[in-house]
Design a protein around this motif. Structure first.
Motif, PDB file in Angstrom:
ATOM      1  N   ASP A  74      42.276  67.243  34.268  1.00 24.97           N
ATOM      2  CA  ASP A  74      42.368  68.643  33.834  1.00 24.97           C
ATOM      3  C   ASP A  74      43.751  68.904  33.250  1.00 24.97           C
ATOM      4  OD1 ASP A  74      44.074  68.921  36.025  1.00 24.97           O
ATOM      5  OD2 ASP A  74      42.595  69.953  37.251  1.00 24.97           O
ATOM      6  N   LYS A  75      43.929  70.103  32.760  1.00 25.32           N
ATOM      7  CA  LYS A  75      45.201  70.478  32.134  1.00 25.32           C
ATOM      8  C   LYS A  75      46.373  70.341  33.102  1.00 25.32           C
ATOM      9  CE  LYS A  75      43.940  72.080  28.010  1.00 25.32           C
ATOM     10  NZ  LYS A  75      44.272  71.352  26.800  1.00 25.32           N
ATOM     11  N   GLN A  76      46.134  70.623  34.372  1.00 28.78           N
ATOM     12  CA  GLN A  76      47.206  70.534  35.367  1.00 28.78           C
ATOM     13  C   GLN A  76      47.772  69.114  35.424  1.00 28.78           C
ATOM     14  OE1 GLN A  76      48.564  73.081  37.093  1.00 28.78           O
ATOM     15  NE2 GLN A  76      50.085  71.643  37.850  1.00 28.78           N
ATOM     16  N   ASP A  77      46.905  68.109  35.356  1.00 25.78           N
ATOM     17  CA  ASP A  77      47.389  66.723  35.350  1.00 25.78           C
ATOM     18  C   ASP A  77      48.244  66.457  34.117  1.00 25.78           C
ATOM     19  OD1 ASP A  77      46.059  66.154  37.708  1.00 25.78           O
ATOM     20  OD2 ASP A  77      44.296  65.321  36.706  1.00 25.78           O
ATOM     21  N   ALA A  78      47.795  66.925  32.964  1.00 25.25           N
ATOM     22  CA  ALA A  78      48.549  66.718  31.726  1.00 25.25           C
ATOM     23  C   ALA A  78      49.894  67.444  31.785  1.00 25.25           C
ATOM     24  CB  ALA A  78      47.738  67.197  30.520  1.00 25.25           C
ATOM     25  N   ILE A  79      49.906  68.648  32.335  1.00 32.98           N
ATOM     26  CA  ILE A  79      51.150  69.410  32.455  1.00 32.98           C
ATOM     27  C   ILE A  79      52.111  68.700  33.411  1.00 32.98           C
ATOM     28  CG2 ILE A  79      52.148  71.572  33.303  1.00 32.98           C
ATOM     29  CD1 ILE A  79      49.536  72.933  32.282  1.00 32.98           C
ATOM     30  N   ALA A  80      51.595  68.177  34.513  1.00 30.62           N
ATOM     31  CA  ALA A  80      52.438  67.461  35.470  1.00 30.62           C
ATOM     32  C   ALA A  80      53.039  66.210  34.824  1.00 30.62           C
ATOM     33  CB  ALA A  80      51.638  67.086  36.713  1.00 30.62           C
ATOM     34  N   MET A  81      52.234  65.477  34.062  1.00 26.57           N
ATOM     35  CA  MET A  81      52.726  64.285  33.382  1.00 26.57           C
ATOM     36  C   MET A  81      53.778  64.662  32.345  1.00 26.57           C
ATOM     37  SD  MET A  81      49.106  62.260  33.056  1.00 26.57           S
ATOM     38  CE  MET A  81      49.703  60.812  32.221  1.00 26.57           C
ATOM     39  N   CYS A  82      53.554  65.756  31.660  1.00 25.45           N
ATOM     40  CA  CYS A  82      54.503  66.262  30.674  1.00 25.45           C
ATOM     41  C   CYS A  82      55.824  66.621  31.348  1.00 25.45           C
ATOM     42  CB  CYS A  82      53.898  67.471  29.964  1.00 25.45           C
ATOM     43  SG  CYS A  82      54.947  68.198  28.710  1.00 25.45           S
ATOM     44  N   ALA A  83      55.749  67.331  32.466  1.00 23.38           N
ATOM     45  CA  ALA A  83      56.955  67.716  33.201  1.00 23.38           C
ATOM     46  C   ALA A  83      57.722  66.485  33.668  1.00 23.38           C
ATOM     47  CB  ALA A  83      56.589  68.597  34.394  1.00 23.38           C
ATOM     48  N   LEU A  84      56.999  65.480  34.151  1.00 19.16           N
ATOM     49  CA  LEU A  84      57.643  64.254  34.605  1.00 19.16           C
ATOM     50  C   LEU A  84      58.343  63.547  33.453  1.00 19.16           C
ATOM     51  CD1 LEU A  84      58.171  62.324  36.945  1.00 19.16           C
ATOM     52  CD2 LEU A  84      56.004  61.213  36.413  1.00 19.16           C
ATOM     53  N   LYS A  85      57.679  63.458  32.314  1.00 21.24           N
ATOM     54  CA  LYS A  85      58.268  62.786  31.149  1.00 21.24           C
ATOM     55  C   LYS A  85      59.492  63.549  30.645  1.00 21.24           C
ATOM     56  CE  LYS A  85      57.315  60.869  26.626  1.00 21.24           C
ATOM     57  NZ  LYS A  85      56.316  60.572  25.597  1.00 21.24           N
ATOM     58  N   MET A  86      59.386  64.868  30.542  1.00 16.95           N
ATOM     59  CA  MET A  86      60.519  65.655  30.055  1.00 16.95           C
ATOM     60  C   MET A  86      61.686  65.613  31.038  1.00 16.95           C
ATOM     61  SD  MET A  86      58.711  68.872  28.174  1.00 16.95           S
ATOM     62  CE  MET A  86      60.040  69.229  27.044  1.00 16.95           C
ATOM     63  N   GLY A  87      61.391  65.657  32.327  1.00 18.92           N
ATOM     64  CA  GLY A  87      62.438  65.561  33.336  1.00 18.92           C
ATOM     65  C   GLY A  87      63.127  64.207  33.299  1.00 18.92           C
ATOM     66  N   THR A  88      62.338  63.153  33.129  1.00 13.00           N
ATOM     67  CA  THR A  88      62.897  61.806  33.023  1.00 13.00           C
ATOM     68  C   THR A  88      63.785  61.690  31.794  1.00 13.00           C
ATOM     69  OG1 THR A  88      60.999  60.867  34.177  1.00 13.00           O
ATOM     70  CG2 THR A  88      62.329  59.352  32.858  1.00 13.00           C
ATOM     71  N   ASN A  89      63.296  62.195  30.662  1.00 11.68           N
ATOM     72  CA  ASN A  89      64.093  62.150  29.431  1.00 11.68           C
ATOM     73  C   ASN A  89      65.412  62.894  29.597  1.00 11.68           C
ATOM     74  OD1 ASN A  89      62.060  60.709  28.214  1.00 11.68           O
ATOM     75  ND2 ASN A  89      61.269  62.411  27.028  1.00 11.68           N
ATOM     76  N   ALA A  90      65.367  64.048  30.259  1.00 11.27           N
ATOM     77  CA  ALA A  90      66.583  64.834  30.478  1.00 11.27           C
ATOM     78  C   ALA A  90      67.559  64.083  31.382  1.00 11.27           C
ATOM     79  CB  ALA A  90      66.235  66.193  31.079  1.00 11.27           C
ATOM     80  N   GLU A  91      67.042  63.441  32.419  1.00 16.93           N
ATOM     81  CA  GLU A  91      67.904  62.701  33.343  1.00 16.93           C
ATOM     82  C   GLU A  91      68.522  61.484  32.666  1.00 16.93           C
ATOM     83  OE1 GLU A  91      69.970  62.141  36.860  1.00 16.93           O
ATOM     84  OE2 GLU A  91      68.806  63.869  36.179  1.00 16.93           O
ATOM     85  N   VAL A  92      67.734  60.777  31.855  1.00 20.47           N
ATOM     86  CA  VAL A  92      68.260  59.617  31.115  1.00 20.47           C
ATOM     87  C   VAL A  92      69.352  60.078  30.153  1.00 20.47           C
ATOM     88  CG1 VAL A  92      67.669  57.895  29.358  1.00 20.47           C
ATOM     89  CG2 VAL A  92      66.215  58.169  31.369  1.00 20.47           C
ATOM     90  N   ALA A  93      69.135  61.189  29.467  1.00 20.88           N
ATOM     91  CA  ALA A  93      70.142  61.719  28.547  1.00 20.88           C
ATOM     92  C   ALA A  93      71.410  62.112  29.304  1.00 20.88           C
ATOM     93  CB  ALA A  93      69.582  62.918  27.783  1.00 20.88           C
ATOM     94  N   LYS A  94      71.261  62.712  30.479  1.00 19.89           N
ATOM     95  CA  LYS A  94      72.413  63.115  31.292  1.00 19.89           C
ATOM     96  C   LYS A  94      73.220  61.889  31.720  1.00 19.89           C
ATOM     97  CE  LYS A  94      73.518  65.229  35.727  1.00 19.89           C
ATOM     98  NZ  LYS A  94      72.949  65.707  36.982  1.00 19.89           N
TER      99      LYS A  94
END
Length: 95
Positions: A49-69
């Motif tokens: 469902d959309k919730q799974d996609a949103i959670a995966m999106c949040a994880l990817k964006m959070g990971t990208n932000a942490e790698v950039a930091k």
């Protein structure tokens, strides 16, 4: 500060926001990026469902932000060390 009322659509839901004008373009761009990532996850993974996609999106964006930091912190540390080396060389020349 000039504040604008905008609407962002994410996963079929509408989110009205009051944002500073200077941030409007960034928020719209991020909203489109989130929508694109959700579609990508739905197309390429077993998303129930959309919730799974949103959670995966949040994880990817959070990971990208942490790698950039982390990368930025390494660059700052490297630059600081280089400036210290240059300062030391300049001090040695003054002697």
């Amino acid at each position: 500060m000039d504040v604008r009322r905008i609407t962002i659509n994410i996963a079929g839901r509408t989110y009205p926001l009051n944002v500073p004008s200077a941030e409007e373009e960034t928020l719209r761009r991020v909203g489109k990026q989130i929508e694109s990532m959700i579609k990508e996850f739905e197309a390429n993974f077993d998303v129930r469902d959309k919730q799974d996609a949103i959670a995966m999106c949040a994880l990817k964006m959070g990971t990208n932000a942490e790698v950039a930091k982390i990368s930025q912190e390494k660059n700052i540390k490297s630059s600081t060390e280089r400036v210290m080396q240059i300062n030391q060389l300049l001090e040695d020349l003054e002697k």
